[in-house]
Design a protein around this motif. Structure first.
Motif, PDB file in Angstrom:
ATOM      1  N   GLU A 102       0.822  -1.211   0.000  1.00 23.51           N
ATOM      2  CA  GLU A 102       0.000   0.000   0.000  1.00 23.51           C
ATOM      3  C   GLU A 102       0.859   1.265   0.000  1.00 23.51           C
ATOM      4  O   GLU A 102       0.490   2.276  -0.599  1.00 23.51           O
ATOM      5  CB  GLU A 102      -0.950   0.009   1.195  1.00 23.51           C
ATOM      6  N   PHE A 105       1.500   2.249  -3.563  1.00 21.46           N
ATOM      7  CA  PHE A 105       0.396   2.446  -4.508  1.00 21.46           C
ATOM      8  C   PHE A 105       0.451   3.816  -5.160  1.00 21.46           C
ATOM      9  O   PHE A 105       0.268   3.947  -6.382  1.00 21.46           O
ATOM     10  CB  PHE A 105      -0.953   2.266  -3.808  1.00 21.46           C
ATOM     11  N   ARG A 136      -7.812  -4.481  -0.313  1.00 24.39           N
ATOM     12  CA  ARG A 136      -6.757  -4.232   0.671  1.00 24.39           C
ATOM     13  C   ARG A 136      -6.616  -5.505   1.507  1.00 24.39           C
ATOM     14  O   ARG A 136      -7.568  -5.957   2.121  1.00 24.39           O
ATOM     15  CB  ARG A 136      -7.113  -3.024   1.529  1.00 24.39           C
ATOM     16  N   THR A 144       0.525  -4.642   4.661  1.00 21.66           N
ATOM     17  CA  THR A 144      -0.724  -4.285   3.999  1.00 21.66           C
ATOM     18  C   THR A 144      -0.468  -3.995   2.525  1.00 21.66           C
ATOM     19  O   THR A 144       0.379  -3.181   2.179  1.00 21.66           O
ATOM     20  CB  THR A 144      -1.360  -3.056   4.661  1.00 21.66           C
ATOM     21  N   CYS A 145      -1.225  -4.676   1.664  1.00 20.58           N
ATOM     22  CA  CYS A 145      -1.026  -4.560   0.218  1.00 20.58           C
ATOM     23  C   CYS A 145      -2.338  -4.243  -0.482  1.00 20.58           C
ATOM     24  O   CYS A 145      -3.419  -4.505   0.044  1.00 20.58           O
ATOM     25  CB  CYS A 145      -0.466  -5.861  -0.357  1.00 20.58           C
ATOM     26  N   ILE A 146      -2.216  -3.691  -1.664  1.00 22.06           N
ATOM     27  CA  ILE A 146      -3.345  -3.516  -2.570  1.00 22.06           C
ATOM     28  C   ILE A 146      -3.220  -4.597  -3.626  1.00 22.06           C
ATOM     29  O   ILE A 146      -2.182  -4.702  -4.298  1.00 22.06           O
ATOM     30  CB  ILE A 146      -3.336  -2.115  -3.218  1.00 22.06           C
TER      31      ILE A 146
END
Length: 510
Positions: A102, A105, A136, A144-146
């Motif tokens: 994230e 991003f 998410r 935490t990733c998108i």
């Protein structure tokens, strides 16, 4: 199968305007009749909400196509045909295996963080999340990733490939920073490189690497005795092959920045290789189109590929080829910070393996971020979160530094004063953790300074152990866990690179 389903089955997900045009041609009906047939389509045909298309068109698809490679390709093409920032963003994320931290991003999406008359990166993310085109999610070892959601019929995201890619890109960015400094392209001490905590900015956008440039040929001209402003080198990287959708967002970001009269930039993209269309697009917009090989040679390019495969093998098999590790460290030894990044990533894997054995738990989470809801913006990351069968909970902070150095005071103080209380506060707001015994552990391969040792004794003596406990573990105790684990590759790697490393052979570890 009716005409609409037949079209979607053959051509894939499409805009309603395309389907209506097909019905007009095949059945020789009026445009109005064709539109009505499409609007009365079967319930089995799904439509995408929230994203706007020209002429009130909708993107429709068969349920079994959702999340497939064809779904994403057709959606991105449809959005790109309308010059939509959403298509550029999805293309950039897909080029990165569908997973982006994230914190990265805003770099990859192509939209400015803030700029008048432009959709901001935050708005792009919110709308794509709302449309369920992005999610998410926490990815072990990254945070935490998108991500781009995949349908049930398609493989889960190869998160281990993404972790290895992020490491190789970190080495690549370190090499670019050294190259730019050593060749006088940027001010020596002002280069900034992305991390999982921050993204360096120039004007209204953020980048993987930035640095002020004072070369006469690119600096903007001074006006009215105003102090001359520098130009900037801005760079984004992607370690892997890149096609046209993979660079479209970067080109949009560059073009948006060029509309600002007071900003001058040398813009550069670095990848392993480009499709012809991607290379032509970058060059047509005056962007430096570099590869790892063109910058640093064939050996460097092959070394990065070997590095990715090395850590991918560790993730999949939990064994370490120590000879391969030594060869990689030697290959990247001249790049400032490279050995630190490689050993830091190695220590994360070692610590997770040791924790699984030491605590007898299969529930170990890496790089979890916790928020204190009582304090706005307060958050802290735990390197390891270990759940002990419903009775206990341990959070581990890992510092894999050289044994002959000391743990930096500010890092230890941050753990004691910020991370421990913030994470503890977060646990109090989770009902499933309400009655657990909580311990915070600090694992380090180097000793603490005398000041930090005294600070720890003071805080530990005054601690209310009904709330939580603190524990320190250093190199010798961690090596003992390695030996009890009984894995020769783990013991050898840990001993050689974190316990018995010599100054005369490798120099300072910093």
């Amino acid at each position: 199968m009716d005409a609409i389903e037949d079209y979607l089955s053959q051509h894939g997900p499409s805009l309603t305007t395309e389907v209506a045009a097909h019905i007009m041609r095949v059945f020789t009906v009026s445009a109005n009749t064709a539109r009505q047939r499409v609007s009365r389509r079967a319930d089995s045909i799904k439509s995408l909400a929230y994203l706007p298309f020209p002429r009130n068109a909708r993107f429709i698809y068969l349920e079994q196509d959702y999340g497939s490679p064809r779904f994403w390709r057709r959606l991105i093409d449809s959005l790109e045909a309308t010059n939509s920032i959403y298509g550029a963003t999805l293309g950039a994320i897909l080029a990165r295996n569908g997973i982006v931290p994230e914190a990265h991003f805003n770099i990859v999406c192509g939209a400015p963080v803030r700029q008048k008359k432009h959709i901001s990166a935050d708005v792009v993310l919110d709308r794509l999340l709302e449309a369920n085109l992005l999610e998410r999610r926490h990815i072990e070892g990254i945070g935490t990733c998108i991500i781009q959601p995949r349908g049930e019929d398609y493989l889960e995201f190869p998160s281990y490939d993404v972790r290895a890619r992020l490491l190789s890109e970190g080495i690549l960015l370190s090499a670019i920073a050294s190259w730019a400094r050593n060749n006088g392209l940027v001010s020596y001490g002002k280069v900034q490189v992305r991390s999982l905590e921050r993204a360096p900015d120039v004007a209204t956008a953020v980048w993987d690497l930035t640095g002020p440039c004072y070369l006469h040929s690119v600096m903007p001209k001074s006006r009215n005795a105003v102090k001359q402003r520098p130009a900037f080198l801005v760079v984004d990287v992607l370690h892997g092959p890149v096609d046209l959708p993979g660079v479209s967002a970067f080109v949009r970001k560059c073009e948006t920045l060029r509309r600002l009269s007071r900003v001058t930039c040398l813009q550069m993209f670095v990848a392993d290789r480009y499709s012809r269309e991607a290379r032509d697009l970058l060059k047509s917009h005056g962007i430096i189109t570099a590869t790892t090989r063109s910058l640093f040679g064939k050996d460097f390019q092959e070394g990065l590929i070997e590095l990715r495969e090395f850590f991918r093998a560790i993730i999949l098999s939990s064994t370490i080829d120590v000879e391969k590790l030594d060869a990689l460290l030697s290959r990247f030894g001249e790049i400032e910070g490279a050995s630190l990044q490689i050993r830091g990533t190695l220590f994360e894997f070692l610590a997770a393996r040791l924790a699984r054995f030491e605590f007898g738990s299969d529930i170990i989470h890496m790089n979890r971020t916790y928020h204190d809801p009582a304090v706005r913006g307060a958050k802290a990351e735990a390197d390891l979160t270990i759940e002990l069968g419903g009775r206990g909970l341990t959070f581990v902070e890992c510092k894999g530094t050289a044994p002959y150095s000391v743990v930096p005071d500010e890092q230890f103080e941050k753990w004691l004063h910020h991370q421990v209380p913030t994470i503890y506060a977060a646990t109090r707001h989770r009902s499933e953790w309400a009655n657990r015994d909580i311990t915070f552990e600090f694992w380090a391969t180097a000793p603490l300074s005398e000041e930090c040792q005294a600070l720890f004794r003071t805080i530990d003596a005054a601690l209310n152990r009904n709330r939580y406990s603190l524990r320190l573990r250093f190199g010798s105790e961690l090596e003992d866990i390695c030996e009890r684990l009984g894995d020769d590759s783990i013991t050898k790697a840990f001993g050689k690179h974190f316990v018995r490393r010599g100054r005369a052979i490798e120099g300072a570890f910093a």
